[in-house]
Design a protein around this motif. Structure first.
Motif, short mmCIF file in Angstrom:
data_model
loop_
_atom_site.label_atom_id
_atom_site.label_comp_id
_atom_site.label_asym_id
_atom_site.label_seq_id
_atom_site.Cartn_x
_atom_site.Cartn_y
_atom_site.Cartn_z
N ALA A 105 0.83 -1.21 0.00
CA ALA A 105 0.00 0.00 0.00
C ALA A 105 0.86 1.26 0.00
O ALA A 105 0.67 2.16 -0.82
CB ALA A 105 -0.94 -0.01 1.20
N THR A 106 1.80 1.33 0.94
CA THR A 106 2.61 2.54 1.03
C THR A 106 3.57 2.66 -0.15
O THR A 106 3.82 3.76 -0.64
CB THR A 106 3.38 2.58 2.36
OG1 THR A 106 4.15 1.38 2.50
CG2 THR A 106 2.43 2.70 3.53
N ILE A 112 3.02 6.64 -6.86
CA ILE A 112 2.06 7.57 -7.48
C ILE A 112 2.45 9.02 -7.15
O ILE A 112 2.45 9.90 -8.03
CB ILE A 112 0.64 7.27 -6.99
CG1 ILE A 112 0.19 5.90 -7.47
CG2 ILE A 112 -0.34 8.36 -7.47
CD1 ILE A 112 -1.06 5.38 -6.77
N ALA A 113 2.80 9.26 -5.89
CA ALA A 113 3.17 10.61 -5.47
C ALA A 113 4.40 11.11 -6.22
O ALA A 113 4.47 12.29 -6.60
CB ALA A 113 3.42 10.65 -3.97
N VAL A 337 3.30 9.08 1.60
CA VAL A 337 1.83 9.04 1.63
C VAL A 337 1.27 10.41 2.01
O VAL A 337 0.22 10.83 1.51
CB VAL A 337 1.33 7.94 2.59
CG1 VAL A 337 -0.20 7.91 2.62
CG2 VAL A 337 1.87 6.58 2.17
N GLU A 338 1.95 11.12 2.89
CA GLU A 338 1.53 12.47 3.24
C GLU A 338 1.63 13.39 2.03
O GLU A 338 0.77 14.27 1.83
CB GLU A 338 2.39 13.01 4.38
CG GLU A 338 2.27 12.20 5.66
CD GLU A 338 3.46 12.37 6.58
OE1 GLU A 338 3.45 11.76 7.67
OE2 GLU A 338 4.41 13.11 6.22
N VAL A 339 2.67 13.21 1.22
CA VAL A 339 2.81 13.98 -0.01
C VAL A 339 1.65 13.68 -0.95
O VAL A 339 1.06 14.57 -1.56
CB VAL A 339 4.17 13.68 -0.68
CG1 VAL A 339 4.25 14.34 -2.05
CG2 VAL A 339 5.31 14.16 0.22
N TRP A 340 1.33 12.39 -1.08
CA TRP A 340 0.19 11.98 -1.91
C TRP A 340 -1.08 12.67 -1.43
O TRP A 340 -1.85 13.21 -2.24
CB TRP A 340 0.04 10.46 -1.83
CG TRP A 340 -1.13 9.91 -2.60
CD1 TRP A 340 -1.15 9.53 -3.90
CD2 TRP A 340 -2.47 9.72 -2.10
NE1 TRP A 340 -2.41 9.11 -4.25
CE2 TRP A 340 -3.24 9.22 -3.17
CE3 TRP A 340 -3.08 9.93 -0.86
CZ2 TRP A 340 -4.60 8.92 -3.03
CZ3 TRP A 340 -4.43 9.64 -0.72
CH2 TRP A 340 -5.17 9.13 -1.79
#
Length: 455
Positions: A105-106, A112-113, A337-340
């Motif tokens: 997941a991460t 993607i990010a 993930v925070e960037v995403w």
């Protein structure tokens, strides 16, 4: 656990809601009370509820309101709501995000990010990338790839054989290079003092007429966003000269790289896509929680060669990208993930508005200070404002009083022989009202030291 985490969330929400009204700097009394935490480690366990209460009641008042709308001391943004919420969730996930097969997941979200970042920053889409702690390690990571490429051309495997006996590498920097670049060079064994330093102009930009000859074993470190003035080196011309001889160009773009996402500021980074590697911070203008830096390298194979790791116990074979192959760390949190989440919440329009708006606020600071008779030292092309209130002594006293006043917080700097106050505007939560309130406080305090106006 449910009750504890619910209480924690409520305390965090209260802290954030108070940022707009509290003093930006902590009080002397609040800082003094931290001493009560310095006790011997107890033999018996302590309840999580008691620990949380102590942290909030003693720790929260002693923090600097960096997440608030009137902290202008460094290029520090707050945390966007979506990014903060994502940070809480991924902390609960507790994923050691080095390998796709273990944490799909991460790893997928980070991939993607990275693609979104390359898109909005207008960098070559084939580039490899790495989520790291900040610009220091982003510079280190990208320059490790540069070191690999420079020595590989000379037939030397630096990862296997080290630097003892290796062919020499020449590193060129501007006279106002950020110290994190020099730190990265030192950690890489390329030396902080072995660099060739190029003089800069009145805004801190590398002078093309002073650029020394280069070879295929040269690494040129240029700057997107001078930490004092916000100025940009002439990327296109430097890249052309460097690539004519096979040299590598690295861009330290800790905050300036984000100008690419704002239509009115994009001209500042013209030609930057021609470089070979780039470093930036997401915890600056993208306003995600600390710590979050990103390194990009045009040749992902060079980055992977410098950073990849294998071990018999690690399931590294995967048809998807393993984050650990591109970062200095094997064990790492899923900061991408925070960037995403930040990019997903802002979209292109929101990101552009964030950058355009904060640049507009910087110009408003400069206009107000100039109109009041104070000397703005830099051309305000981005989000940085340098102002002198007179002599170095007076300027220092004004800065001290502004910091003590608590309405806003601005830092000091010494730039090209001038003592100045530095205003850095980058927080998503800053409003027009915050800017006007801060201007009023700055002018009110500075007026105490202002002599008669000379005719």
């Amino acid at each position: 656990m449910r009750e504890l985490l619910s209480t924690t969330a409520e305390r965090a929400i209260c802290y954030l809601e108070d940022l707009g009204t509290r003093s930006v700097a902590p009080s002397i009394d609040a800082v003094a009370r931290l001493a009560s935490l310095d006790i011997p480690l107890s033999n018996e366990p302590t309840s999580p509820e008691s620990i949380l209460q102590q942290l909030d009641e003693l720790g929260s008042p002693a923090t600097m309101a960096m997440a608030g709308p009137r902290f202008f001391g460094f290029v520090i943004g707050g945390s966007l709501p979506a990014a903060l919420a994502a940070s809480w969730l991924i902390t609960a996930w507790d994923q050691n995000s080095g390998l796709y097969n273990v944490t799909p997941a991460t790893a997928a979200l980070e991939q993607i990010a990275l693609g979104w970042l390359l898109d909005v920053l207008k960098l070559p889409p084939e580039s490899g990338g790495a989520f790291v702690t900040g610009a220091t390690v982003a510079n280190f990571t990208a320059l490790a790839a540069a070191r690999h490429a420079a020595l590989a051309k000379a037939g030397w495997n630096v990862e296997a054989d080290g630097l003892f006996g290796a062919p020499p590498i020449t590193v060129i920097v501007g006279a106002e290079v950020h110290p994190t670049v020099l730190k990265a060079l030192g950690m890489l064994g390329l030396g902080r003092s072995r660099v060739v330093t190029v003089p800069v102009d009145s805004q801190g930009c590398m002078r093309l007429d002073a650029l020394p000859p280069m070879t295929g074993s040269t690494i040129v470190c240029v700057q997107a966003g001078n930490v004092n003035t916000g100025a940009f080196d002439p990327f296109q011309q430097i890249c052309e000269r460097a690539h004519d001889v096979g040299a590598w160009v690295h861009v330290d773009g800790a905050f300036g790289l984000w100008a690419a996402a704002a239509p009115s500021r994009a001209y500042l980074v013209e030609g930057i896509e021609g470089a070979d590697s780039w470093a930036t911070d997401a915890h600056k203008w993208l306003n995600v929680p600390y710590d979050s830096g990103v390194a990009f390298v045009r040749d992902p194979d060079a980055l992977r060669a410098a950073m990849a790791i294998t071990a018999d116990y690690l399931p590294t074979v995967s048809e998807y990208r393993n984050p650990a192959d591109y970062t200095p760390e094997l064990s790492r949190r899923a900061r991408g993930v925070e960037v995403w989440a930040a990019l997903r919440s802002l979209g292109r329009i929101g990101l552009s508005d964030l950058i355009e708006r904060t640049c507009r606020y910087a110009r408003r600071f400069a206009e107000a200070l100039t109109s009041a008779g104070y000397h703005v030292l830099n051309e305000v092309v981005l989000n940085q404002v340098l102002v002198s209130f007179g002599t170095p002594e007076i300027t220092k006293r004004v800065i001290d009083d502004i910091q003590a006043d608590g309405t806003c917080w601005c830092g000091s700097t010494l730039w090209q022989g001038h003592t100045a106050m530095r205003i850095s505007v980058v927080c998503w939560a800053t409003t027009d009202a915050d800017v006007e309130r801060s201007i009023e406080a700055i002018l009110r305090i500075a007026a105490k030291y202002k002599g008669p106006v000379k005719k």
